[in-house]
Design a protein around this motif. Sequence first.
Motif, mmCIF file in Angstrom:
data_model
loop_
_atom_site.group_PDB
_atom_site.id
_atom_site.type_symbol
_atom_site.label_atom_id
_atom_site.label_comp_id
_atom_site.label_asym_id
_atom_site.label_seq_id
_atom_site.Cartn_x
_atom_site.Cartn_y
_atom_site.Cartn_z
ATOM 1 N N LEU A 198 0.751 -1.021 0.149
ATOM 2 C CA LEU A 198 0.043 -0.128 0.006
ATOM 3 C C LEU A 198 0.914 1.320 0.055
ATOM 4 O O LEU A 198 2.001 1.055 0.465
ATOM 5 C CB LEU A 198 -1.005 0.006 1.104
ATOM 6 N N ARG A 199 0.291 2.396 -0.497
ATOM 7 C CA ARG A 199 0.978 3.677 -0.375
ATOM 8 C C ARG A 199 0.299 4.271 0.798
ATOM 9 O O ARG A 199 -0.846 4.353 0.873
ATOM 10 C CB ARG A 199 0.788 4.410 -1.621
ATOM 11 N N MET A 200 1.042 5.273 1.320
ATOM 12 C CA MET A 200 0.502 6.107 2.457
ATOM 13 C C MET A 200 1.242 7.324 2.575
ATOM 14 O O MET A 200 2.371 7.522 1.992
ATOM 15 C CB MET A 200 0.910 5.268 3.558
ATOM 16 N N ARG A 201 0.315 8.416 2.782
ATOM 17 C CA ARG A 201 0.898 9.580 3.443
ATOM 18 C C ARG A 201 0.417 10.074 4.807
ATOM 19 O O ARG A 201 -0.658 9.315 5.063
ATOM 20 C CB ARG A 201 0.439 11.017 2.407
ATOM 21 N N VAL A 202 0.999 10.726 5.465
ATOM 22 C CA VAL A 202 0.945 10.979 6.859
ATOM 23 C C VAL A 202 0.793 12.292 7.400
ATOM 24 O O VAL A 202 1.651 13.092 7.138
ATOM 25 C CB VAL A 202 1.817 9.857 7.604
ATOM 26 N N LEU A 238 6.037 4.938 1.783
ATOM 27 C CA LEU A 238 5.816 6.259 1.995
ATOM 28 C C LEU A 238 6.936 7.089 1.174
ATOM 29 O O LEU A 238 7.603 6.895 0.376
ATOM 30 C CB LEU A 238 6.365 6.322 3.584
ATOM 31 N N PRO A 239 6.479 8.453 1.010
ATOM 32 C CA PRO A 239 7.367 9.256 0.433
ATOM 33 C C PRO A 239 8.889 9.285 0.581
ATOM 34 O O PRO A 239 9.910 9.318 -0.237
ATOM 35 C CB PRO A 239 6.942 10.620 0.720
ATOM 36 N N GLY A 240 9.303 8.907 2.072
ATOM 37 C CA GLY A 240 10.592 8.641 2.526
ATOM 38 C C GLY A 240 11.235 7.254 2.233
ATOM 39 O O GLY A 240 12.468 7.207 2.491
ATOM 40 N N GLY A 241 10.549 6.326 2.033
ATOM 41 C CA GLY A 241 11.131 4.894 2.194
ATOM 42 C C GLY A 241 9.860 3.982 2.330
ATOM 43 O O GLY A 241 8.732 4.287 2.405
ATOM 44 N N GLU A 242 10.569 2.811 2.314
ATOM 45 C CA GLU A 242 9.513 1.655 2.416
ATOM 46 C C GLU A 242 9.749 0.734 3.833
ATOM 47 O O GLU A 242 10.911 0.786 4.581
ATOM 48 C CB GLU A 242 9.742 0.478 1.522
ATOM 49 N N LEU A 243 8.630 0.204 4.600
ATOM 50 C CA LEU A 243 8.665 -0.371 5.738
ATOM 51 C C LEU A 243 7.779 -1.737 5.745
ATOM 52 O O LEU A 243 7.018 -1.729 5.069
ATOM 53 C CB LEU A 243 8.086 0.490 6.952
ATOM 54 N N VAL A 244 8.330 -2.606 6.086
ATOM 55 C CA VAL A 244 7.605 -3.905 6.114
ATOM 56 C C VAL A 244 6.960 -4.178 7.460
ATOM 57 O O VAL A 244 7.614 -4.226 8.507
ATOM 58 C CB VAL A 244 8.608 -5.167 5.522
ATOM 59 N N ILE A 245 5.687 -4.400 7.542
ATOM 60 C CA ILE A 245 5.093 -4.798 8.789
ATOM 61 C C ILE A 245 4.245 -6.040 8.869
ATOM 62 O O ILE A 245 3.651 -6.384 7.933
ATOM 63 C CB ILE A 245 3.841 -3.560 8.880
ATOM 64 N N GLU A 246 4.531 -6.822 9.760
ATOM 65 C CA GLU A 246 3.824 -8.149 10.125
ATOM 66 C C GLU A 246 2.750 -7.677 10.996
ATOM 67 O O GLU A 246 2.856 -7.183 12.129
ATOM 68 C CB GLU A 246 4.910 -9.158 10.706
ATOM 69 N N VAL A 247 1.597 -8.315 10.728
ATOM 70 C CA VAL A 247 0.338 -8.166 11.635
ATOM 71 C C VAL A 247 -0.327 -9.580 11.993
ATOM 72 O O VAL A 247 -0.491 -10.358 11.265
ATOM 73 C CB VAL A 247 -0.821 -7.215 11.120
ATOM 74 N N GLY A 248 0.097 -9.871 13.555
ATOM 75 C CA GLY A 248 -0.361 -11.228 13.839
ATOM 76 C C GLY A 248 -1.763 -11.279 14.267
ATOM 77 O O GLY A 248 -2.533 -10.096 14.551
#
Length: 276
Positions: A198-202, A238-248
Amino acid sequence: MRARAGGGVGGSVTPLVERWQGAGNVYLLVDARELTQPLTAATATALVAECGGDGVLELSTGSAGADVSMRIWNPDGSESEACGNGTRMVARWASERLGQADISIATAAGVLPCHVDGETITARLAPATLAGPQYRPNDEAFPYVHTFVSVGNPHVVIPVDDVDAFPLATQGPLLEHHSWFPERANVEITTMLDRHHLRMRVWERGVGETPACGSGACAAAVAAVATGVADSPVTVMLPGGELVIEVGDDGGVTMHGPAERIESFELPPTILSLLA
């Protein structure tokens, strides 16, 4: 942890500030043991105003059995319970000083376990919840379909067709201060690309629009999984880079991403005078 030679209360060495970045978020790291007194809202605001950045991370000896404690200051002088990108920065900062890969960080949201592998840091945030005292719907209308998520700090995640077209500069401050959020809220605007991206702005609470927000990326991933439009893991772009998120399934949230030191410099004299 070891204090810097000559530092500490009453020390003759001017305290250092370290500028770090993670996925585009920039924070100033300050070792509280080198200061004559702890930071205040006024001194934290002044430090960001003079030196720039998205906030200040004030570090001290760990409490509750943690390796280090982190206090999070926003540019407006308010404090935050959680900071995902900052957590990774502090984990690497502490890892370098302690010579160990596994680091625990005490925060207002609890003790967060982290693992440092070079420039990639894994951090487990506070368990995510979709309700709680930070979310209080009332008779005032809310203008967007959304999901509330707390990972220690409050987030409102709003899915849209095009994140670039969303008027975040005008809507961000209104949504941050909406009456449904008694402690204000971080605002994430998201667009799904597929079930794992997904893409995101914050719009960050107390900061404004920033290139990235680690806890916001976690909230966005949780919201996407909870509403059935994504499967874990989720790569948040994100505009500044990518993060990988695991959701349990248990609400556990694990974040993987970079953190690096940009520079170190002495605390400016104007800030030292405020701490005198």
